[in-house]
Scaffold this motif. Structure first.
Motif, PDB file in Angstrom:
ATOM      1  N   THR A 122       0.850  -1.181   0.000  1.00  0.00           N
ATOM      2  CA  THR A 122       0.000   0.000   0.000  1.00  0.00           C
ATOM      3  C   THR A 122       0.890   1.235   0.000  1.00  0.00           C
ATOM      4  O   THR A 122       2.100   1.132  -0.203  1.00  0.00           O
ATOM      5  CB  THR A 122      -0.978  -0.025   1.199  1.00  0.00           C
ATOM      6  N   ASN A 124       1.522   5.231   1.892  1.00  0.00           N
ATOM      7  CA  ASN A 124       1.273   6.399   2.766  1.00  0.00           C
ATOM      8  C   ASN A 124       0.391   6.133   3.978  1.00  0.00           C
ATOM      9  O   ASN A 124       0.215   7.034   4.796  1.00  0.00           O
ATOM     10  CB  ASN A 124       0.665   7.559   1.962  1.00  0.00           C
ATOM     11  N   GLU A 125      -0.153   4.947   4.119  1.00  0.00           N
ATOM     12  CA  GLU A 125      -0.964   4.606   5.286  1.00  0.00           C
ATOM     13  C   GLU A 125      -0.492   3.259   5.837  1.00  0.00           C
ATOM     14  O   GLU A 125      -0.566   2.244   5.154  1.00  0.00           O
ATOM     15  CB  GLU A 125      -2.448   4.554   4.935  1.00  0.00           C
ATOM     16  N   HIS A 127      -0.990   0.432   8.538  1.00  0.00           N
ATOM     17  CA  HIS A 127      -1.923  -0.167   9.494  1.00  0.00           C
ATOM     18  C   HIS A 127      -1.151  -1.138  10.387  1.00  0.00           C
ATOM     19  O   HIS A 127      -0.405  -1.986   9.888  1.00  0.00           O
ATOM     20  CB  HIS A 127      -3.043  -0.906   8.768  1.00  0.00           C
ATOM     21  N   ASN A 175      -5.178   7.367  14.929  1.00  0.00           N
ATOM     22  CA  ASN A 175      -4.531   7.739  13.678  1.00  0.00           C
ATOM     23  C   ASN A 175      -3.385   8.680  14.023  1.00  0.00           C
ATOM     24  O   ASN A 175      -3.605   9.798  14.472  1.00  0.00           O
ATOM     25  CB  ASN A 175      -5.552   8.420  12.754  1.00  0.00           C
ATOM     26  N   TRP A 206      -8.813  -5.758   8.003  1.00  0.00           N
ATOM     27  CA  TRP A 206      -8.227  -4.873   6.985  1.00  0.00           C
ATOM     28  C   TRP A 206      -7.219  -5.639   6.142  1.00  0.00           C
ATOM     29  O   TRP A 206      -7.208  -5.528   4.899  1.00  0.00           O
ATOM     30  CB  TRP A 206      -7.549  -3.686   7.665  1.00  0.00           C
ATOM     31  N   GLN A 210      -7.060  -6.421   2.081  1.00  0.00           N
ATOM     32  CA  GLN A 210      -5.953  -5.972   1.247  1.00  0.00           C
ATOM     33  C   GLN A 210      -5.339  -7.100   0.432  1.00  0.00           C
ATOM     34  O   GLN A 210      -4.714  -6.861  -0.606  1.00  0.00           O
ATOM     35  CB  GLN A 210      -4.873  -5.327   2.129  1.00  0.00           C
ATOM     36  N   VAL A 256      -6.651   1.567  -3.766  1.00  0.00           N
ATOM     37  CA  VAL A 256      -6.465   3.005  -3.540  1.00  0.00           C
ATOM     38  C   VAL A 256      -7.757   3.680  -3.061  1.00  0.00           C
ATOM     39  O   VAL A 256      -7.721   4.667  -2.328  1.00  0.00           O
ATOM     40  CB  VAL A 256      -5.939   3.686  -4.826  1.00  0.00           C
ATOM     41  N   ARG A 259      -8.093   4.365   0.760  1.00  0.00           N
ATOM     42  CA  ARG A 259      -7.170   5.254   1.472  1.00  0.00           C
ATOM     43  C   ARG A 259      -7.819   6.607   1.721  1.00  0.00           C
ATOM     44  O   ARG A 259      -8.659   7.071   0.951  1.00  0.00           O
ATOM     45  CB  ARG A 259      -5.879   5.414   0.660  1.00  0.00           C
ATOM     46  N   LYS A 260      -7.395   7.252   2.790  1.00  0.00           N
ATOM     47  CA  LYS A 260      -8.006   8.526   3.184  1.00  0.00           C
ATOM     48  C   LYS A 260      -7.439   9.711   2.411  1.00  0.00           C
ATOM     49  O   LYS A 260      -8.119  10.712   2.224  1.00  0.00           O
ATOM     50  CB  LYS A 260      -7.821   8.750   4.687  1.00  0.00           C
ATOM     51  N   ASN A 269      -8.984  11.856  -0.241  1.00  0.00           N
ATOM     52  CA  ASN A 269      -9.333  10.921  -1.300  1.00  0.00           C
ATOM     53  C   ASN A 269     -10.826  11.008  -1.599  1.00  0.00           C
ATOM     54  O   ASN A 269     -11.659  10.418  -0.915  1.00  0.00           O
ATOM     55  CB  ASN A 269      -8.964   9.493  -0.891  1.00  0.00           C
TER      56      ASN A 269
END
Length: 289
Positions: A122, A124-125, A127, A175, A206, A210, A256, A259-260, A269
């Motif tokens: 993934t 930039n995020e 988990h 977060n 999650w 994915q 994608v 993603r936030k 997003n």
């Protein structure tokens, strides 16, 4: 980052707590030294200031007790700080004694996130499950970057040709904001990421999602979009699991939509922002590749 929180004073992991406690202790020691110095200066100004009509005071030499005192006390302070620093280093950066749970690769200007035990990729995020200490391997694809999540971990440089490691852990769900802390080019300020700490069950759900391939197009517009992705230059840089797209020069686009943020945190997003980004990315993030 959690709202209304000064990260260095409110850590959310044992590693960040080690750094925070050391910082607070050093701050208190410095404050005491400052107070003593200001007090001595003030005392001298009040009680030993020159009075009109009086002679200059005679100088004093050879106060052995005073000289020993102002030599021994700083040495003890330095020794104490050294011991506290060693303890803080041990708490914040234990040895990397196993295979990494996570691989993070820094690019200009985004973060590639790989879960090596599952094949999930993934961008930039990050988990992670709450309460579990993760070993993160850090690498750079281009220039020197710096990985930093103030509430969770120490800073760590990410250097081309060199592999570094860092421990990442969260004590509470949340977060947590991360950033590149080493100037790395024109869009350094927009090389941000999030660490999303979840309850173990939520994290497992999650991760399972994915692992799946990208959803098959279910409408004419989606089918046309997939053809554009495959026939234009998109496929030269981006991966899309389930499609013959295996490039890693740009973020993996398999999930994608979940993603936030986009483009290293510069855009929320949304359908509108995706359109803006595809139409003219240089207008939003000048210099992006």
């Amino acid at each position: 980052m959690n709202a209304a929180v000064v990260p260095v004073f409110d850590p959310f992991s044992p590693e960040a707590a080690g750094i925070s406690h050391l910082f607070v202790i050093v701050l208190v020691i410095c404050a005491v030294i400052l107070a003593v110095v200001i007090g001595m200066i003030g005392y001298g100004l009040i009680f030993f200031r020159h009075q009109p009509g009086t002679a200059d005071p005679a100088p004093r030499f050879g106060n052995r007790k005073l000289e020993i005192t102002w030599t021994v006390i700083p040495i003890l302070i330095v020794i104490g700080l050294f011991a506290l620093t060693a303890r803080g280093m041990h708490e914040s950066d234990p040895p990397a004694n196993r295979e990494p749970d996570l691989i993070v690769i820094a690019h200009q200007w985004w973060w590639e996130i790989r879960y090596p035990h599952t094949g999930v990729v993934t961008a930039n995020e990050i988990h992670i499950p709450v309460g579990r200490q993760w070993l993160v391997r850090l690498k750079s694809a281009d220039v020197i970057h710096d990985f930093w999540v103030p509430e969770l971990a120490r800073k760590m440089d990410v250097v081309p040709g060199l592999t570094n490691h860092i421990w990442l852990q969260a004590s509470e769900p949340g977060n947590y904001a991360g950033t590149c802390a080493e100037f790395c080019g024109a869009e350094h300020a927009w090389m941000r990421f999030s660490v999303i700490a979840q309850a173990p069950a939520d994290y497992d759900a999650w991760l399972e999602a994915q692992k799946k391939n990208a959803a098959s197009p279910d409408a004419d517009a989606a089918e046309a979009g997939l053809k554009l992705f495959q026939t234009m230059t998109c496929i030269n840089c981006h991966s899309l699991r389930g499609v013959s797209a295996q490039a890693d020069a740009a973020p993996d686009l398999t999930h994608v939509g979940g993603r936030k943020f986009l483009a290293g945190g510069i855009l929320a997003n949304s359908e509108t922002n995706v359109f803006r980004w595809l139409k003219n990315p240089q207008a939003i993030k000048p210099g992006c590749l």
